[in-house]
Design a protein around this motif. Structure first.
Motif, mmCIF file in Angstrom:
data_model
loop_
_atom_site.group_PDB
_atom_site.id
_atom_site.type_symbol
_atom_site.label_atom_id
_atom_site.label_comp_id
_atom_site.label_asym_id
_atom_site.label_seq_id
_atom_site.Cartn_x
_atom_site.Cartn_y
_atom_site.Cartn_z
ATOM 1 N N THR A 3 -14.856 -1.430 -6.026
ATOM 2 C CA THR A 3 -13.808 -1.193 -5.030
ATOM 3 C C THR A 3 -12.543 -0.779 -5.774
ATOM 4 N N ILE A 4 -11.899 0.279 -5.329
ATOM 5 C CA ILE A 4 -10.734 0.816 -6.043
ATOM 6 C C ILE A 4 -9.486 0.711 -5.172
ATOM 7 N N ALA A 5 -8.430 0.170 -5.752
ATOM 8 C CA ALA A 5 -7.130 0.110 -5.072
ATOM 9 C C ALA A 5 -6.128 0.952 -5.851
ATOM 10 N N TYR A 6 -5.484 1.892 -5.161
ATOM 11 C CA TYR A 6 -4.433 2.714 -5.760
ATOM 12 C C TYR A 6 -3.075 2.166 -5.293
ATOM 13 N N LEU A 7 -2.267 1.735 -6.242
ATOM 14 C CA LEU A 7 -0.928 1.226 -5.938
ATOM 15 C C LEU A 7 0.073 2.353 -6.193
ATOM 16 N N HIS A 138 -12.661 -3.655 2.315
ATOM 17 C CA HIS A 138 -13.061 -2.313 1.887
ATOM 18 C C HIS A 138 -14.010 -2.364 0.690
ATOM 19 N N ARG A 139 -14.886 -3.336 0.693
ATOM 20 C CA ARG A 139 -15.818 -3.506 -0.420
ATOM 21 C C ARG A 139 -16.638 -2.227 -0.617
ATOM 22 N N GLY A 140 -16.622 -1.716 -1.848
ATOM 23 C CA GLY A 140 -17.342 -0.503 -2.168
ATOM 24 C C GLY A 140 -16.607 0.771 -1.795
ATOM 25 N N GLN A 141 -15.378 0.644 -1.320
ATOM 26 C CA GLN A 141 -14.585 1.805 -0.918
ATOM 27 C C GLN A 141 -13.342 1.915 -1.803
ATOM 28 N N SER A 142 -12.465 2.842 -1.450
ATOM 29 C CA SER A 142 -11.182 2.970 -2.137
ATOM 30 C C SER A 142 -10.077 3.034 -1.101
ATOM 31 N N PHE A 143 -8.929 2.464 -1.443
ATOM 32 C CA PHE A 143 -7.799 2.464 -0.519
ATOM 33 C C PHE A 143 -6.497 2.579 -1.303
ATOM 34 N N ALA A 144 -5.491 3.098 -0.638
ATOM 35 C CA ALA A 144 -4.167 3.276 -1.260
ATOM 36 C C ALA A 144 -3.160 2.346 -0.612
ATOM 37 N N ILE A 145 -2.251 1.842 -1.426
ATOM 38 C CA ILE A 145 -1.158 0.995 -0.946
ATOM 39 C C ILE A 145 0.153 1.631 -1.400
ATOM 40 N N PHE A 146 1.001 1.998 -0.454
ATOM 41 C CA PHE A 146 2.310 2.578 -0.763
ATOM 42 C C PHE A 146 3.353 1.464 -0.685
ATOM 43 N N SER A 147 3.991 1.199 -1.819
ATOM 44 C CA SER A 147 4.928 0.083 -1.879
ATOM 45 C C SER A 147 6.120 0.446 -2.761
ATOM 46 N N HIS A 148 6.640 -0.533 -3.483
ATOM 47 C CA HIS A 148 7.915 -0.396 -4.183
ATOM 48 C C HIS A 148 7.798 -0.923 -5.616
ATOM 49 N N SER A 176 4.573 7.266 -8.757
ATOM 50 C CA SER A 176 3.470 7.026 -9.700
ATOM 51 C C SER A 176 2.334 6.251 -9.040
ATOM 52 N N ILE A 177 1.185 6.250 -9.723
ATOM 53 C CA ILE A 177 -0.020 5.576 -9.242
ATOM 54 C C ILE A 177 -0.512 4.618 -10.319
ATOM 55 N N SER A 178 -0.860 3.406 -9.902
ATOM 56 C CA SER A 178 -1.539 2.460 -10.782
ATOM 57 C C SER A 178 -2.858 2.100 -10.111
#
Length: 205
Positions: A3-7, A138-148, A176-178
């Motif tokens: 599972t991938i999380a993009y911060l 979102h197990r097995g998926q990818s999602f993005a989180i837009f924050s600060h 940027s993305i982490s």
């Protein structure tokens, strides 16, 4: 199953000389809009299943181009909001230079209470709590989180195991993305503060 999380930190804004905090009406600058557009190219060949976002205008404006490109809804979630800067919100940095509490906030994040604001550990708690929920959803998926800036730093600090008092060693540029990878009960911080190199590459090709 990975599972991938993009911060993703919001793009540049037009008030670099003050503490914007949760001020309403703080929008992206022209450069910030370009940074938001660059995200589309970065994700062009990457899958994305969901987008979550801080309720602040600058975060939503950063998420919007990618959401349109991927035909995804932006899920607003207060868990990813900016730190509540309380009485410091809207003040110029020059006004805070001689305030010991402001200086203390930068070397003792774990214990400094922002006047009428939020503790850094509270920020970390709400960020990690929601992130843990989303990684199951979102197990097995990818999602993005837009924050600060500070909220994202608090997440990186948690997963690499460093104190919040040391998290100023982490750089999170605007736009940027982490990247976090969750797999087999483990968490890997695979990238921190990427996209700057991607932009530099684009400018030189």
């Amino acid at each position: 199953m990975k599972t991938i999380a993009y911060l993703i930190r919001h793009g540049n804004i037009n008030c670099a000389d003050l503490v914007p905090g949760r001020m309403p009406g703080t929008h992206l600058s022209e450069d910030g809009r370009k940074q938001a557009a660059d995200l589309v190219g970065f994700f062009d060949n990457r899958g994305l299943d969901a987008i979550y976002c801080s309720p602040l205008d600058r975060a939503v404006e950063t998420a919007a181009p990618l959401a349109r490109h991927k035909s995804l809804q932006i899920h607003i979630d207060d868990s990813f909001n900016e730190i509540n800067f309380g009485e410091w919100t809207g003040k110029k940095f020059s006004e805070l230079e001689n305030d010991f509490r402001w200086k203390q906030f930068h070397f003792f994040r774990n214990g400094t209470v922002i006047p009428s604001g939020e503790l850094m550990v509270e920020v970390q708690s709400r960020m990690i709590g929601k992130l843990q929920d989303l990684k199951q959803r979102h197990r097995g998926q990818s999602f993005a989180i837009f924050s600060h800036n500070d909220p994202i730093k608090s997440v990186i600090a948690f997963y690499i195991g460093i104190s919040l008092d040391l998290f100023l060693r982490i750089t999170i540029d605007t736009g940027s993305i982490s990247v976090l990878n969750f797999e087999n009960g483990n968490t890997e911080v695979s990238s921190v503060n990427v996209l700057r190199k991607y932009r530099m590459y684009k400018e030189n090709v």
